[in-house]
Design an enzyme around this catalytic site. Structure first.
Site, PDB file in Angstrom:
ATOM      1  N   TRP A 355      51.105   4.819  60.378  1.00 21.67           N
ATOM      2  CA  TRP A 355      50.147   4.652  59.269  1.00 21.67           C
ATOM      3  C   TRP A 355      48.882   5.469  59.472  1.00 21.67           C
ATOM      4  O   TRP A 355      47.978   5.458  58.644  1.00 21.67           O
ATOM      5  CB  TRP A 355      49.766   3.166  59.116  1.00 21.67           C
ATOM      6  CG  TRP A 355      48.845   2.645  60.193  1.00 21.67           C
ATOM      7  CD1 TRP A 355      48.873   2.968  61.528  1.00 21.67           C
ATOM      8  CD2 TRP A 355      47.751   1.744  60.039  1.00 21.67           C
ATOM      9  NE1 TRP A 355      47.893   2.304  62.217  1.00 21.67           N
ATOM     10  CE2 TRP A 355      47.178   1.533  61.321  1.00 21.67           C
ATOM     11  CE3 TRP A 355      47.189   1.068  58.964  1.00 21.67           C
ATOM     12  CZ2 TRP A 355      46.090   0.693  61.547  1.00 21.67           C
ATOM     13  CZ3 TRP A 355      46.109   0.221  59.182  1.00 21.67           C
ATOM     14  CH2 TRP A 355      45.574   0.045  60.460  1.00 21.67           C
ATOM     15  N   ASP A 356      48.807   6.203  60.602  1.00 21.84           N
ATOM     16  CA  ASP A 356      47.567   6.904  60.948  1.00 21.84           C
ATOM     17  C   ASP A 356      47.118   7.889  59.864  1.00 21.84           C
ATOM     18  O   ASP A 356      45.961   8.314  59.840  1.00 21.84           O
ATOM     19  CB  ASP A 356      47.714   7.635  62.284  1.00 21.84           C
ATOM     20  CG  ASP A 356      48.080   6.704  63.426  1.00 21.84           C
ATOM     21  OD1 ASP A 356      48.922   5.811  63.202  1.00 21.84           O
ATOM     22  OD2 ASP A 356      47.556   6.868  64.526  1.00 21.84           O
ATOM     23  N   GLU A 494      48.357  -5.034  67.110  1.00 17.76           N
ATOM     24  CA  GLU A 494      49.721  -5.067  67.668  1.00 17.76           C
ATOM     25  C   GLU A 494      49.893  -6.079  68.797  1.00 17.76           C
ATOM     26  O   GLU A 494      51.005  -6.250  69.291  1.00 17.76           O
ATOM     27  CB  GLU A 494      50.086  -3.665  68.154  1.00 17.76           C
ATOM     28  CG  GLU A 494      50.056  -2.676  67.012  1.00 17.76           C
ATOM     29  CD  GLU A 494      50.476  -1.270  67.397  1.00 17.76           C
ATOM     30  OE1 GLU A 494      50.064  -0.822  68.483  1.00 17.76           O
ATOM     31  OE2 GLU A 494      51.200  -0.641  66.617  1.00 17.76           O
ATOM     32  N   GLN A 615      42.999  -4.259  68.149  1.00 17.74           N
ATOM     33  CA  GLN A 615      42.223  -3.351  67.309  1.00 17.74           C
ATOM     34  C   GLN A 615      41.850  -4.070  66.024  1.00 17.74           C
ATOM     35  O   GLN A 615      42.338  -5.171  65.761  1.00 17.74           O
ATOM     36  CB  GLN A 615      43.060  -2.121  66.977  1.00 17.74           C
ATOM     37  CG  GLN A 615      44.280  -2.434  66.137  1.00 17.74           C
ATOM     38  CD  GLN A 615      45.330  -1.349  66.199  1.00 17.74           C
ATOM     39  OE1 GLN A 615      46.249  -1.426  66.998  1.00 17.74           O
ATOM     40  NE2 GLN A 615      45.206  -0.343  65.354  1.00 17.74           N
TER      41      GLN A 615
HETATM   42  O1  IFM Z   1      49.311   3.546  64.439  1.00 17.70           O
HETATM   43  C1  IFM Z   1      48.762   3.300  65.691  1.00 17.70           C
HETATM   44  C2  IFM Z   1      48.561   1.819  65.852  1.00 17.70           C
HETATM   45  O2  IFM Z   1      47.665   1.318  64.901  1.00 17.70           O
HETATM   46  C3  IFM Z   1      48.050   1.513  67.229  1.00 17.70           C
HETATM   47  N1  IFM Z   1      48.991   2.015  68.212  1.00 17.70           N
HETATM   48  C4  IFM Z   1      49.213   3.440  68.118  1.00 17.70           C
HETATM   49  C5  IFM Z   1      49.700   3.832  66.731  1.00 17.70           C
HETATM   50  C6  IFM Z   1      49.871   5.341  66.629  1.00 17.70           C
HETATM   51  O3  IFM Z   1      48.642   5.984  66.722  1.00 17.70           O
END
Ligand code: IFM
Length: 800
Positions: A355-356, A494, A615
């Site tokens: 989703w980045d 996550e 996060q």
């Molecule tokens: O998309 C991110 C996620 O939000 C946190 N872990 C790493 C992923 C890839 O950058």
């Protein structure tokens, strides 16, 4: 030092991987890590060349299980060039390596303006004397298939010979990420090599299962006199080698140029990759001409994208911009690729697309809308696959994968390794269905920023509708609660992938998921309302939508549940029942607690039991939506989100987040700035430091964090200015961040190229370049102005 230069002094084997990532050069089509040319992959060095979208799938056995992973392939190393010296008639010294020779001065300089990497050093060789070496490389931004390395050798106090071995090295594996070492990593097969006199060697190969043909050709020439005493082209089994011996005397530097062309069978307008590579290298100009055209191509990019912020922050922002443009350049517009979370700079996350892009497209929309559009098309082409995924899960609409690669199937690994405990654990991150909302958000933002209704009303609308459909179908009505609920998902945080002791993974009513789902449904309805009748009919036909579904969308968009506890938004249902973590104890016990999930698992515990987030999750809402939008969204859902509730919510999660993702600093920086909190700056700084200081402890060596890099740019562009593009106007609502109180950039807005936005001395200046275009409407909190082409408008900003 010029504000465009970045330097690394000395040689530190432990920091080499990090430097290699940060010194990667690329052009959107391919990128090459900043490894030293004479290095082979090992514990210290990690050369890597990656072509955007060149994936390969391999099966491996880990912990007794068969797993299949698709990876961005590390291709043969075009960069390889080593050398050794001898006095006339003497014995050859050893091949030079910074690991074995004593160095006298050693410096890497990354020149952002011209996008070159220069290594300069001297060393004493016992077989000869002191040799000075300067190597400059580029990955061409004008012709995306070319790269070049120029080496200049200077003998200081001796005469003799220098032998140069220039090679295309097919002995490569994907070896950049130690955590993946138990997996099958050999992606390159059927390596063939050959030579074409007088100066060219070539190598062709195929990826083992995706069967992509890859070819490289290298032309190595001595560009100074005297001519080489010998020049031998020696294609071997997996390496195409060119060896040259050149006389060298003090005061007469020897210049060697290696020019490389790289093609794959996915390229357009070629007959076959090998012919294209050999042809490309034979017609390529010499190094100085290539440097000139490369720098000119970059000059054009900088004109469209540069960001001016004084001081250290400005330097880092430009560094981030540089890496974003190396990964996603105008060449991306010709490719079928998405946003790789770790750039084209390393192998972490296997080059996958998450989703980045949510942190990347909003920046690109206002500078390079054609790149944004290509990235949306990557998702559009994979819409059928997302439809299939939804159907296979018994759902309507489109269920986009959490990790996407070549064909848009779900690429998330099913097991991941906790390096701290050595255990392979189930990976439930594929339940992050909120990725669909990120795609929808980007579709909408693209449409608003560019006014490209043609896209919004066709491909964009189709994606929006199918994502909305998925949410409407996933939402179930709970009669007890009198609300729709979305159950069994994972939010952006996550750490939490299920309830402690639950048999099945997934959480209920993740606030971020539900609020963004409601937003998507509302936007989809909005687009349907805006469509001219014939387009609406066409779309209804294409996606087999009949009007009957729409009332449910409307209802779900107004009645999705958002849980609250203790006067704050709950991250998910039941969050309040989790235990409080003893943060002080963990901080005292461990150097870093960013990866609390790994720490707790290694202790035999699970982070699922605690009120601890990796996060921003709930706070992501304050990142995507301005305070006013968020209030409206909650009101529409039947909740009252006043400033006080939001302030408490921000405080609450701030105390319970470990920032184990680089995205976290970006989000917190902006959210805190929006609520006028002084700590905002420390989070912005963290986001600025994320890669250059490798704050996640060793992860940047496996690739940069593209989302965080682009996020910092957007933090200035949209965050600090409060810039929104909606209702055919530019809306501005600047937030004060004293440490970043001056900035300037120019935007592409609708037909206007180079709308200048500058904040300085408490004033905001907007300059609309002269053109035939219509005036721009700018709306601030307390006024609206219309600025005609050729005019500049200066607005005084409130002091707090
Ligand atoms: O998309 C991110 C996620 O939000 C946190 N872990 C790493 C992923 C890839 O950058």
């Amino acid at each position: 030092m010029s504000e465009w230069m970045w330097q690394w002094e000395g040689y530190d084997p432990d920091a080499e991987r990090l430097r290699e990532s940060l010194c990667t050069l690329g052009n959107g089509y391919f990128a090459t890590r900043g490894a030293v040319p004479e290095s082979r992959a090992g514990l210290v060095h990690c050369p890597g060349t990656y072509v955007a979208g060149c994936f390969n799938r391999l099966e491996s056995t880990v912990a007794g299980r068969q797993v299949v992973n698709e990876d961005l392939v590390n291709l043969p190393n075009w960069l390889f060039l080593r050398f050794r010296v001898r006095r006339a008639e003497g014995a050859w010294g050893p091949w030079f390596s910074p690991d074995t020779h004593a160095l006298m001065g050693y410096r890497h300089t990354l020149d952002l303006r011209r996008a070159t990497l220069t290594r300069a050093f001297r060393y004493r060789d016992d077989a000869a004397g002191v040799l000075g070496v300067e190597q400059t490389r580029l990955v061409h931004m004008g012709d995306p298939h070319l790269a070049a390395l120029r080496t200049v050798f200077t003998a200081e106090d001796w005469s003799g010979e220098i032998e140069i071995e220039s090679c295309l090295d097919g002995e490569v594996i994907n070896g950049n990420v130690h955590r993946y070492r138990a997996l099958n990593r050999s992606h390159v097969t059927r390596v063939r090599t050959g030579a074409q006199k007088p100066h060219t060697v070539w190598l062709s190969c195929r990826t083992s299962t995706s069967d992509i043909g890859v070819a490289m050709a290298a032309r190595t020439t001595v560009v100074t006199s005297p001519a080489p005493a010998s020049s031998v082209l020696r294609p071997a089994r997996r390496r195409a080698v060119h060896r040259l011996v050149v006389p060298i005397v003090p005061g007469r530097p020897v210049g060697v140029e290696k020019t490389v062309a790289l093609h794959t069978s996915r390229d357009t307008a070629i007959s076959d990759p090998l012919e294209a590579a050999v042809d490309g290298v034979s017609t390529a100009a010499d190094f100085s001409a290539l440097l000139h055209s490369h720098a000119a191509a970059w000059e054009r990019l900088w004109r469209r994208a540069d960001i001016q912020v004084p001081g250290r922050a400005g330097r880092v922002l430009r560094f981030h911009l540089f890496h974003v443009l190396q990964t996603l350049s105008p060449h991306t517009g010709d490719l079928d690729v998405g946003v790789p979370a770790r750039g084209l700079h390393g192998e972490a996350y296997r080059g996958h697309v998450f989703w980045d892009e949510l942190f990347v497209l909003p920046y690109l929309n206002l500078h390079f809308p054609e790149i944004s559009r290509a990235l949306l098309d990557y998702r559009y082409r994979r819409l059928p696959r997302a439809r299939r995924a939804a159907a296979e899960n018994g759902r309507a609409g489109a269920m986009y994968p959490w990790q996407s690669g070549s064909d848009g199937r779900e690429e998330t690994q099913e097991w991941h390794l906790n390096p701290r405990s050595g255990r392979w654990l189930p990976d439930h991150s594929r339940l992050q269905h909120h990725v669909g909302s990120a795609i929808a958000y980007n579709v909408w933002q693209y449409g608003e920023a560019t006014g490209d209704t043609e896209y919004l009303y066709t491909r964009g609308a189709e994606m929006l509708v199918q994502i909305a459909r998925f949410w409407a179908d996933l939402a179930v009505f709970d009669t007890d609660m009198d609300r729709y609920r979305i159950r069994g998902v994972v939010g952006p945080d996550e750490y939490h992938d299920g309830y402690p002791d639950a048999a099945l993974p997934g959480l209920d009513d993740n606030a971020y998921t539900n609020v963004t789902a409601a937003w998507v449904l509302n936007r989809a309805l909005d687009v349907l309302r805006r469509l001219p009748a014939w387009r609406r009919e066409e779309l209804f036909d294409r996606v087999q939508l009949d009007g009957d579904e729409l009332p449910k969308w409307e209802e779900v968009s107004r009645r999705l549940r958002v849980p609250f506890h203790q006067g704050v938004i709950s991250q998910f249902e039941g969050y309040d029942d989790l235990a409080e973590l003893d943060w002080d104890a963990y901080r005292a016990r461990y150097d870093s607690i960013r990866r609390l999930d790994r720490i707790l698992e290694a202790e035999g515990d699970t982070v699922n039991r605690y009120k601890a987030s990796k996060q921003a999750d709930v706070l992501m809402l304050g990142y995507l939506f301005s305070p006013a939008e968020l209030r409206d969204l909650f009101r529409r859902l039947g909740y009252d989100l006043d400033d006080e509730v939001w302030r408490r919510t921000v405080d609450y999660y701030l105390q319970r987040t470990s920032h184990g993702s680089t995205l976290s600093g970006v989000v917190h920086g902006l959210v805190l700035a929006r609520v006028r909190r002084a700590e905002a700056w420390s989070y912005v700084q963290e986001a600025l430091q994320a890669d250059i200081a490798d704050i996640q402890g060793g992860t940047t060596g496996e690739g940069i964090h593209l989302g965080a890099m682009a996020g910092t740019l957007d933090l200035v562009q949209r965050g600090l200015t409060g810039l929104q593009t909606r209702e055919d106007a530019l809306w501005l609502d600047p937030v004060p961040l004293p440490a970043l109180s001056e900035y300037g950039f120019s935007l592409r807005y609708r037909g206007h190229w180079g709308v200048g936005v500058r904040r300085r001395s408490g004033q905001l200046q907007i300059r609309v370049p002269d053109s035939e275009e219509s005036p721009i409407r700018v709306v601030l909190a307390d006024r609206a102005v219309t600025i005609a082409p050729g005019e500049t408008c200066t607005l005084a900003l409130p002091t707090s």
